[in-house]
Design an enzyme around this catalytic site. Structure first.
Site: not given
Ligand code: PGA
Length: 245
Positions: A67, A136, A138, A143
Site C-alpha cells: 500500500d 481492527n 485490517h 478496513e
Molecule cells: P503496524 O501496522 O505494523 O504499524 O502495527 C500493522 C498494520 O496496520 O497492518
C-alpha cells in the site's frame, strides 16, 4: 494456518527474516510482497545485517508493496516508498526498478490501482507476502467491511487506523485520509503468506483471527481460506490464547 510462537519482537523478526533469507537463497528470482509500519522493521534490519555479513543477494528479487498513502510522494519521509528505501532497499543490492510501491501522487489514482494490479498479473503474482495486522483486523489498508473480492483500490482510512499511524507523523491532521492498497483478493493470490503479530496491542486481533468465523467484518479472517499461511506471533500477542499449531 501454521502458528509459530516467538519469545518477543526481536525473536519474531529473526525467525521471519531467516525464513525469507532461506527463500531468497533457494529462489533468487523470488517475488516478495512487502509491508510497512512498525511490525516489519525488525525483519528489514535483520535482512540488511545478513546481506552485509553473508552476502545474500537481492539482485534478481522483485518486490511489491501492499500500500501507499494518497498524496504523499516518494521523497516524503512518511510515504511508504520512502520507508522502503530507507529501511531496506538502500542497504541491500536490490535493483530499484524491480521494487514496486503504488504511487500515491499520480493524477489518476484509480488508474494507478488498475496498473498495479496489471503489473502483478504480468509478473505472475507474489511468491511470499509479508503481512501485518491492524488492531481492527485490517490487512494492507483493507478496513473492516472490504469485499473479499477486492483488487487494488483506493480506500478511505478508518479513524482508528489514522490514529494508530499518527505516531509516525507530527500530528493526526497530517495523516492522509486515503490510501491505495492491494485488495483482499490480490493478497489472497500470493502463493504463501507470513503474518507477523507482535505486542499486547495486537492480542485482541489475534484472538479474533483464531476464534471467529471468516467474515468481511474482520478482514484478516480471510486468511483462513488460504492454503499456505504461517503466523509468527510473539508472547505478548499470543499469551493465554489457545492455539493449535
Ligand atoms: P503496524 O501496522 O505494523 O504499524 O502495527 C500493522 C498494520 O496496520 O497492518
Amino acid at each position: 494456518m501454521k502458528i509459530i510462537e516467538a519469545t518477543d519482537y526481536k525473536d519474531m523478526s529473526k525467525i521471519a527474516a531467516d525464513y525469507i533469507i532461506q527463500k531468497v537463497n533457494q529462489s533468487p528470482k523470488i517475488k516478495l510482497g512487502l509491508a510497512t509500519g512498525g511490525t516489519p522493521m525488525g525483519i528489514y534490519s535483520n535482512l540488511i545485517a545478513d546481506h552485509k555479513k553473508n552476502g545474500t543477494s537481492y539482485q534478481a528479487v522483485t518486490t511489491f508493496n501492499l500500500d501507499e498513502y494518497v498524496g504523499l510522494s516518494g521523497d516524503n519521509p512518511n510515504s511508504y516508498r520512502y520507508y522502503m528505501n530507507d529501511n531496506l532497499f538502500n542497504h541491500i543490492d536490490i535493483q530499484k526498478n524491480n521494487t514496486f510501491v503504488p504511487r500515491g501522487t499520480v493524477g489518476d489514482v484509480v488508474k494507478e490501482c488498475e496498473s498495479y494490479e496489471d503489473l502483478l498479473t504480468k509478473h505472475k503474482g507474489i511468491d511470499l507476502q509479508i503481512l501485518g495486522i491492524g488492531a481492527n483486523g485490517h490487512i494492507g489498508f483493507n478496513e473492516p467491511g472490504t469485499s473479499f473480492h477486492s483488487q487494488t483500490h483506493v480506500v478511505q482510512l478508518a479513524p482508528s487506523t489514522r490514529q494508530a499511524n499518527a505516531r509516525f507523523f507530527s500530528s493526526l491532521e497530517e495523516v492522509p485520509t486515503k490510501a491505495i492498497t492491494m485488495g483482499i483478493a490480490t493478497i489472497m493470490k500470493s502463493k504463501e503468506i507470513l503474518l507477523l503479530v507482535s505486542g499486547e496491542v495486537k492480542k485482541e486481533a489475534l484472538k479474533r483471527l483464531l476464534t471467529e468465523n471468516v467474515d468481511e467484518k474482520f478482514p484478516a479472517s480471510v486468511l483462513k481460506n488460504h492454503p499456505c499461511v504461517t503466523i509468527i506471533a510473539d508472547k505478548a500477542a499470543i499469551a493465554g490464547l489457545k492455539v493449535h499449531s
